[in-house]
Design an enzyme around this catalytic site. Structure first.
Site, PDB file in Angstrom:
ATOM      1  N   ARG A  44       0.561  -1.469   0.111  1.00  0.00           N
ATOM      2  CA  ARG A  44      -0.082  -0.240   0.283  1.00  0.00           C
ATOM      3  C   ARG A  44       1.003   0.969  -0.103  1.00  0.00           C
ATOM      4  NH1 ARG A  44      -1.575   2.024   4.681  1.00  0.00           N
ATOM      5  NH2 ARG A  44      -1.859  -0.069   5.643  1.00  0.00           N
ATOM      6  N   TYR A  96     -17.089  16.998 -15.389  1.00  0.00           N
ATOM      7  CA  TYR A  96     -17.346  15.674 -15.287  1.00  0.00           C
ATOM      8  C   TYR A  96     -18.982  15.340 -13.875  1.00  0.00           C
ATOM      9  CZ  TYR A  96     -16.894  10.225 -14.442  1.00  0.00           C
ATOM     10  OH  TYR A  96     -17.261   9.460 -13.931  1.00  0.00           O
ATOM     11  N   ASP A 167      -7.723  18.757 -15.428  1.00  0.00           N
ATOM     12  CA  ASP A 167      -8.025  17.976 -15.285  1.00  0.00           C
ATOM     13  C   ASP A 167      -7.816  16.973 -16.824  1.00  0.00           C
ATOM     14  OD1 ASP A 167      -9.417  15.316 -16.080  1.00  0.00           O
ATOM     15  OD2 ASP A 167     -11.205  15.010 -15.227  1.00  0.00           O
ATOM     16  N   LYS A 192      -9.004   5.635 -18.904  1.00  0.00           N
ATOM     17  CA  LYS A 192      -9.856   6.135 -20.427  1.00  0.00           C
ATOM     18  C   LYS A 192      -8.857   5.938 -21.503  1.00  0.00           C
ATOM     19  CE  LYS A 192     -13.728   7.744 -18.604  1.00  0.00           C
ATOM     20  NZ  LYS A 192     -13.251   7.373 -17.192  1.00  0.00           N
TER      21      LYS A 192
END
Length: 377
Positions: A44, A96, A167, A192
């Site tokens: 982690r 978004y 973004d 994406k």
């Protein structure tokens, strides 16, 4: 090094001479008993495979620091993590839908405020207050594809001591590098274009600001929303073809936009720079192309459902950036978290469709759109 080379060659040096990086699956690593230290301790906190991916992400964005997360929204949440109670973020009304949901639902719980503006291009000094800590930008906007002048926003925000977060999912570093324009942090949904095959979730954050980097490293370790080693490896491999994929997708999108705007049964089209000559000039000055998303609206006498059902190639599905074309209805899919009045402010109509153009043959995609339009009459 050109970005097409960086996408492939950044990790050239690997152990044992392997031409692809190894995958380290270990959840924990042995430490030196004397120092209780080692380069890696627990997955982690850090992992060699994720670190290799972050090296690639930093190289592409021209960044000193990069962080890989389990999804685009995990990355966006990390971008907001340095904010403190009382801070305000200015965002575009078109932001978004997932980001809107986070601001709408999570900000109030943390004592934060999100303020939406219809057009960031009209932002002035008067819009900033002593509480404004960040301006969050999407350019091109999703799904209206409106353009924001990044250099102007950076100069304006920095004058008021505010962070500029961009973004860059729609452009990727292949077409636009906001850090070189003065932005403080870049976030992408790597799901994406970076991944490009609609088969994994990932998010990326890059910055040259050491203080922000410390906060994002803490966000990784404290929240645990990190990208697993297998997905980190797959994303490294996918990025190698990113420039080629995006080049083809963009060429297809340009042709499709030109075709749709000439059709009388398509009443509106949206494409980066199409809103005005001023936005076209701005986009040309800060990006190397329009990308591969086209939004449009059918004439009122056409049956939207019949059109979507008749399409053979674009799947009616959320997301974008994959090698296959996808089409969605933003008002009820990507931006369903917004109230109707919020979507109206953003310019997102109920009949707007957003087409993410893939790498298929452009003639086939155009012919498919034409036959679906005919079926919708």
């Amino acid at each position: 090094m050109h970005i097409r080379t960086a996408a492939v060659q950044t990790l050239r040096e690997n152990e044992l001479g392997a031409v692809v990086p190894p995958v380290h699956l270990a959840s924990t690593f042995e430490l030196d008993p004397a120092t209780e230290d080692a380069p890696y301790a627990y997955q982690r906190g850090s992992n060699p495979t994720r670190a290799q991916l972050e090296t690639v992400l930093a190289a592409l964005d021209g960044a000193e620091h990069a962080f890989a997360f389990a999804s685009g929204m995990a990355a966006t949440a990390a971008v907001f993590s340095p904010l403190e109670v009382g801070d305000e973020v200015i965002l575009p009304a078109t932001v978004y839908g997932g980001t809107f949901r986070f601001v709408d639902r999570i900000f109030p719980q943390r004592g934060l405020t999100g303020r939406y503006v219809a057009d960031l291009g009209e932002l002035t000094d008067a819009d900033f207050t002593e509480h404004t800590r960040m301006v969050f930008v999407e350019t091109p906007a999703n799904p209206t594809l409106r353009i924001t002048d990044l250099r102007r926003i950076v100069e304006l925000a920095h004058r008021h001591g505010a962070i500029v977060a961009v973004d860059n999912t729609f452009m990727t570093p292949v077409l636009q590098r906001p850090l070189t324009l003065g932005a403080d942090v870049v976030v992408q949904s790597a799901t994406k274009y970076l991944a490009g095959h609609s088969d994994l979730l990932a998010g990326a954050v890059t910055t040259n600001n050491a203080g922000l980097a410390e906060a994002y490293a803490l966000a990784q370790k404290a929240s645990g929303g990190v990208l697993p080693p297998q997905d980190s490896f797959r994303l490294i491999q996918a990025i190698k073809t990113l420039p080629l994929r995006l080049e083809r997708q963009q060429a297809n999108a340009i042709r499709i936009h030109e075709h749709l705007r000439e059709r009388s049964d398509v009443t509106a089209t949206w494409f980066p720079g199409s809103h005005s000559e001023a936005e076209a000039r701005i986009h040309a000055s800060q990006a190397d192309g329009p990308g591969a998303v086209v939004s449009f609206e059918l004439a009122e006498d056409l049956d939207r459902v019949a059109f979507l059902r008749a399409l053979r190639y674009p799947a009616f599905a959320v997301s974008l950036g994959g090698v296959e074309s996808l089409i969605c209805r933003p008002a009820t899919m990507t931006h369903e978290a917004m109230a109707p009045e919020d979507r109206s402010l953003a310019g997102i109509g109920d009949e707007m469709l957003r087409l993410s153009v893939g790498i298929e043959d452009a003639d086939d995609l155009i012919a498919d759109l034409d036959q679906a339009l005919a079926a919708a009459r």
